[in-house]
Design a protein around this motif. Structure first.
Motif, PDB file in Angstrom:
ATOM      1  N   LYS A 320       0.838  -1.216   0.000  1.00  0.00           N
ATOM      2  CA  LYS A 320       0.000   0.000   0.000  1.00  0.00           C
ATOM      3  C   LYS A 320       0.866   1.256   0.000  1.00  0.00           C
ATOM      4  O   LYS A 320       0.614   2.209  -0.736  1.00  0.00           O
ATOM      5  CB  LYS A 320      -0.959   0.016   1.187  1.00  0.00           C
ATOM      6  N   LEU A 321       1.889   1.260   0.845  1.00  0.00           N
ATOM      7  CA  LEU A 321       2.772   2.426   0.914  1.00  0.00           C
ATOM      8  C   LEU A 321       3.363   2.722  -0.462  1.00  0.00           C
ATOM      9  O   LEU A 321       3.250   3.834  -0.981  1.00  0.00           O
ATOM     10  CB  LEU A 321       3.902   2.169   1.925  1.00  0.00           C
ATOM     11  N   TYR A 322       3.950   1.709  -1.061  1.00  0.00           N
ATOM     12  CA  TYR A 322       4.681   1.954  -2.312  1.00  0.00           C
ATOM     13  C   TYR A 322       3.725   2.233  -3.482  1.00  0.00           C
ATOM     14  O   TYR A 322       3.920   3.188  -4.245  1.00  0.00           O
ATOM     15  CB  TYR A 322       5.592   0.767  -2.625  1.00  0.00           C
ATOM     16  N   ALA A 323       2.688   1.404  -3.601  1.00  0.00           N
ATOM     17  CA  ALA A 323       1.774   1.575  -4.743  1.00  0.00           C
ATOM     18  C   ALA A 323       1.072   2.931  -4.690  1.00  0.00           C
ATOM     19  O   ALA A 323       0.851   3.565  -5.729  1.00  0.00           O
ATOM     20  CB  ALA A 323       0.751   0.436  -4.768  1.00  0.00           C
ATOM     21  N   SER A 324       0.736   3.399  -3.480  1.00  0.00           N
ATOM     22  CA  SER A 324       0.038   4.685  -3.414  1.00  0.00           C
ATOM     23  C   SER A 324       0.982   5.850  -3.730  1.00  0.00           C
ATOM     24  O   SER A 324       0.575   6.831  -4.366  1.00  0.00           O
ATOM     25  CB  SER A 324      -0.643   4.870  -2.050  1.00  0.00           C
ATOM     26  N   GLU A 325       2.243   5.713  -3.342  1.00  0.00           N
ATOM     27  CA  GLU A 325       3.206   6.760  -3.705  1.00  0.00           C
ATOM     28  C   GLU A 325       3.420   6.767  -5.231  1.00  0.00           C
ATOM     29  O   GLU A 325       3.490   7.821  -5.866  1.00  0.00           O
ATOM     30  CB  GLU A 325       4.561   6.560  -2.996  1.00  0.00           C
ATOM     31  N   ILE A 358      -6.129   9.979  -2.489  1.00  0.00           N
ATOM     32  CA  ILE A 358      -6.773   9.306  -1.352  1.00  0.00           C
ATOM     33  C   ILE A 358      -6.075   7.985  -1.007  1.00  0.00           C
ATOM     34  O   ILE A 358      -6.109   7.543   0.144  1.00  0.00           O
ATOM     35  CB  ILE A 358      -8.291   9.087  -1.607  1.00  0.00           C
ATOM     36  N   THR A 359      -5.415   7.379  -1.982  1.00  0.00           N
ATOM     37  CA  THR A 359      -4.779   6.079  -1.677  1.00  0.00           C
ATOM     38  C   THR A 359      -3.618   6.245  -0.687  1.00  0.00           C
ATOM     39  O   THR A 359      -3.209   5.277  -0.053  1.00  0.00           O
ATOM     40  CB  THR A 359      -4.293   5.349  -2.955  1.00  0.00           C
ATOM     41  N   GLN A 360      -3.117   7.479  -0.573  1.00  0.00           N
ATOM     42  CA  GLN A 360      -2.068   7.740   0.433  1.00  0.00           C
ATOM     43  C   GLN A 360      -2.666   8.069   1.802  1.00  0.00           C
ATOM     44  O   GLN A 360      -1.932   8.282   2.757  1.00  0.00           O
ATOM     45  CB  GLN A 360      -1.196   8.920  -0.005  1.00  0.00           C
ATOM     46  N   ILE A 361      -4.005   8.130   1.848  1.00  0.00           N
ATOM     47  CA  ILE A 361      -4.657   8.556   3.097  1.00  0.00           C
ATOM     48  C   ILE A 361      -5.527   7.449   3.707  1.00  0.00           C
ATOM     49  O   ILE A 361      -5.364   7.118   4.875  1.00  0.00           O
ATOM     50  CB  ILE A 361      -5.491   9.841   2.850  1.00  0.00           C
ATOM     51  N   TYR A 362      -6.472   6.887   2.891  1.00  0.00           N
ATOM     52  CA  TYR A 362      -7.420   5.980   3.572  1.00  0.00           C
ATOM     53  C   TYR A 362      -6.844   4.579   3.803  1.00  0.00           C
ATOM     54  O   TYR A 362      -5.832   4.208   3.252  1.00  0.00           O
ATOM     55  CB  TYR A 362      -8.803   5.974   2.943  1.00  0.00           C
ATOM     56  N   GLU A 363      -7.543   3.880   4.693  1.00  0.00           N
ATOM     57  CA  GLU A 363      -7.107   2.554   5.179  1.00  0.00           C
ATOM     58  C   GLU A 363      -5.668   2.593   5.730  1.00  0.00           C
ATOM     59  O   GLU A 363      -4.890   1.654   5.569  1.00  0.00           O
ATOM     60  CB  GLU A 363      -7.339   1.481   4.123  1.00  0.00           C
ATOM     61  N   GLY A 364      -5.365   3.718   6.359  1.00  0.00           N
ATOM     62  CA  GLY A 364      -4.040   3.938   6.944  1.00  0.00           C
ATOM     63  C   GLY A 364      -3.196   4.789   6.023  1.00  0.00           C
ATOM     64  O   GLY A 364      -2.855   4.381   4.908  1.00  0.00           O
ATOM     65  N   THR A 365      -2.838   5.995   6.505  1.00  0.00           N
ATOM     66  CA  THR A 365      -2.009   6.907   5.703  1.00  0.00           C
ATOM     67  C   THR A 365      -0.644   6.270   5.421  1.00  0.00           C
ATOM     68  O   THR A 365      -0.265   5.268   6.048  1.00  0.00           O
ATOM     69  CB  THR A 365      -1.766   8.219   6.489  1.00  0.00           C
ATOM     70  N   SER A 366       0.120   6.909   4.539  1.00  0.00           N
ATOM     71  CA  SER A 366       1.481   6.414   4.273  1.00  0.00           C
ATOM     72  C   SER A 366       2.298   6.391   5.563  1.00  0.00           C
ATOM     73  O   SER A 366       3.106   5.482   5.783  1.00  0.00           O
ATOM     74  CB  SER A 366       2.183   7.312   3.240  1.00  0.00           C
ATOM     75  N   GLU A 367       2.052   7.382   6.414  1.00  0.00           N
ATOM     76  CA  GLU A 367       2.800   7.447   7.680  1.00  0.00           C
ATOM     77  C   GLU A 367       2.422   6.261   8.577  1.00  0.00           C
ATOM     78  O   GLU A 367       3.293   5.690   9.238  1.00  0.00           O
ATOM     79  CB  GLU A 367       2.521   8.792   8.383  1.00  0.00           C
ATOM     80  N   ILE A 368       1.150   5.907   8.597  1.00  0.00           N
ATOM     81  CA  ILE A 368       0.712   4.731   9.389  1.00  0.00           C
ATOM     82  C   ILE A 368       1.345   3.459   8.817  1.00  0.00           C
ATOM     83  O   ILE A 368       1.797   2.586   9.565  1.00  0.00           O
ATOM     84  CB  ILE A 368      -0.834   4.627   9.412  1.00  0.00           C
ATOM     85  N   GLN A 369       1.423   3.366   7.485  1.00  0.00           N
ATOM     86  CA  GLN A 369       2.048   2.159   6.903  1.00  0.00           C
ATOM     87  C   GLN A 369       3.513   2.071   7.361  1.00  0.00           C
ATOM     88  O   GLN A 369       4.026   0.983   7.613  1.00  0.00           O
ATOM     89  CB  GLN A 369       1.990   2.163   5.365  1.00  0.00           C
TER      90      GLN A 369
END
Ligand code: CAA
Length: 380
Positions: A320-325, A358-369
């Motif tokens: 999630k972290l990488y794909a959203s970035e 939004i993919t960097q925010i919902y279901e846990g932000t990048s920071e949460i990941q």
């Protein structure tokens, strides 16, 4: 790892691609502008099995694995991320949560209808004062013997008004902290349950996002998922899988933006040649292609981990972290390659750029990941 797709997976990919091209593409700009998503399209997604892909066939699902699901998610997300977030929430959070932790009665009552798309569900964790800090739940579910009394507000709930069934996380015993939290099944129309106005969002505007208000809602005890106090673990375990779905969505947005940019760069001429022949553009395409392929590997790896029964919290968070970035970066570059046209709705890339955020925010932000990833590697 060998990610060669099976015949069945190739067929699912093609079916999702066809549905996205034939049913989602027409009207996607209008749905973004009007912030709508017709129930007719939801019904079609249900008929084709996209809303209960991983649910066992005995509960009306397609009985497929997570890899098949992410392959479909990528194709749908290339065209319409508002459609794919509905698919993701219904599959990964609502159906998976109910199938894995629900009682047989709960499955009989809700899961079959959710898996076939007869109704859709919502997952309600976030609150005005508890987004990333999910243990700080202010919504309360006070134990009244045969029922819970639910009070509080949930925010930014996907499928907020379109849903019929809501999985709501609430605090029963504050003294027990996260071990005093429960997950409850709420139905639309329960007395004291109100839905706030639709949020006016930057992206995924076709997706139906609302706040929900609970005022002395009486929730029967049989609507609790799992043992007393299991609610926070339920949310975390469910979200760990949800993040694979959102990673696939991000991958699809990136791939969709890249495909549009590639096509455009071979058609648009500047300085006497197609712009793809300019190194400034060709190198952008090279970077986009490489990063998308790397993201795809992480997404597939997480999906395969889940399918094999291995732990997927770490691989899902990394995906999630990488794909959203990559989604955000790629969509911005796709707009840049399109120049002035990229800023115009008809070329689709500006919408993908707005949707990517939004993919960097919902279901846990990048920071949460990064919290999840760093804790996992440091505790190893
Ligand atoms: N699986 C199982 N249990 C888990 C877990 C996991 N993946 N992650 C944490 N837990 C457990 C821990 O083991 C701990 O339990 P014990 O004390 O019994 O061991 C408990 O949960 C609390 O964990 P932490 O102490 O790590 O809690 P924390 O306060 O430090 O927070 C966090 C952890 C990972 C930051 C968490 O709060 C989190 O994920 N926050 C982000 C919330 C989020 O993703 N929200 C998205 C909203 S849903 C959405 O967006 C849906 C949509 O509509 C699209």
């Amino acid at each position: 790892m060998d990610f060669t797709l099976s015949e069945e997976q190739l067929m699912i990919q093609q079916a999702a691609k066809d549905f996205a091209q034939n049913e989602l593409l027409p009207g996607v700009i209008e749905r973004d502008e009007t912030q709508t998503f017709p129930s007719e399209l939801v019904r079609k997604m249900g008929e084709l099995g996209f809303l209960g892909m991983m649910v066992n066939e005995k509960y009306g699902g397609s009985g497929l694995g997570t890899l098949s699901y992410v392959i479909a998610m990528e194709e749908l997300s290339k065209i319409d991320a508002s459609a794919s977030v509905m698919v993701s929430v219904n599959n990964s959070l609502v159906c998976w949560g109910l199938e894995t932790y629900g009682t047989e009665e709960q499955k009989q009552k809700y899961l079959t209808r959710l898996a076939t798309g007869e109704i859709i569900g919502a997952f309600c964790l976030s609150e005005p004062e508890a987004g990333s800090d999910a243990t700080s739940q202010k919504t309360t579910a006070i134990d009244k013997g045969d029922h819970y009394l639910l009070n509080g507000t949930k925010n930014w709930i996907t499928n907020g008004n379109q849903a019929e069934v809501y999985l709501v996380i609430a605090q029963t015993d504050k003294d027990k902290g996260h071990r005093g939290i429960n997950a409850l099944i709420i139905e639309k129309g329960m007395e004291g349950f109100d839905i706030g106005p639709k949020e006016n969002k930057l992206g995924i505007r076709g997706s139906d996002t609302h706040s929900l208000m609970f005022n002395d809602v009486k929730v029967p005890k049989e609507n609790r998922i799992g043992e007393d106090g299991f609610g926070f673990k339920f949310a975390m375990k469910t979200l760990a899988g949800g993040r694979i779905g959102i990673a696939a969505q991000a991958l699809g947005i990136a791939a969709g933006a890249y495909e549009l940019a590639l096509k455009y760069s071979k058609q648009r001429k500047a300085f006497g040649t197609e712009i793809a022949n300019h190194q400034a553009i060709a190198f952008k395409l090279a970077d986009m292609h490489t990063k998308i392929q790397a993201a795809r590997h992480l997404v597939y790896q997480a999906a395969c981990d889940k399918d094999s029964g291995a732990d997927y919290t770490l691989s899902g968070a990394m995906a999630k972290l990488y794909a959203s970035e990559v989604a955000m970066e790629t969509a911005v570059e796709a707009v840049q390659i399109h120049g002035g046209n990229g800023y115009v709705k008809e070329y689709h890339v500006e919408r993908l750029m707005r949707d990517a955020k939004i993919t960097q925010i919902y279901e846990g932000t990048s920071e949460i990941q990064k919290i999840v990833i760093s804790r996992s590697i440091l505790n190893d």
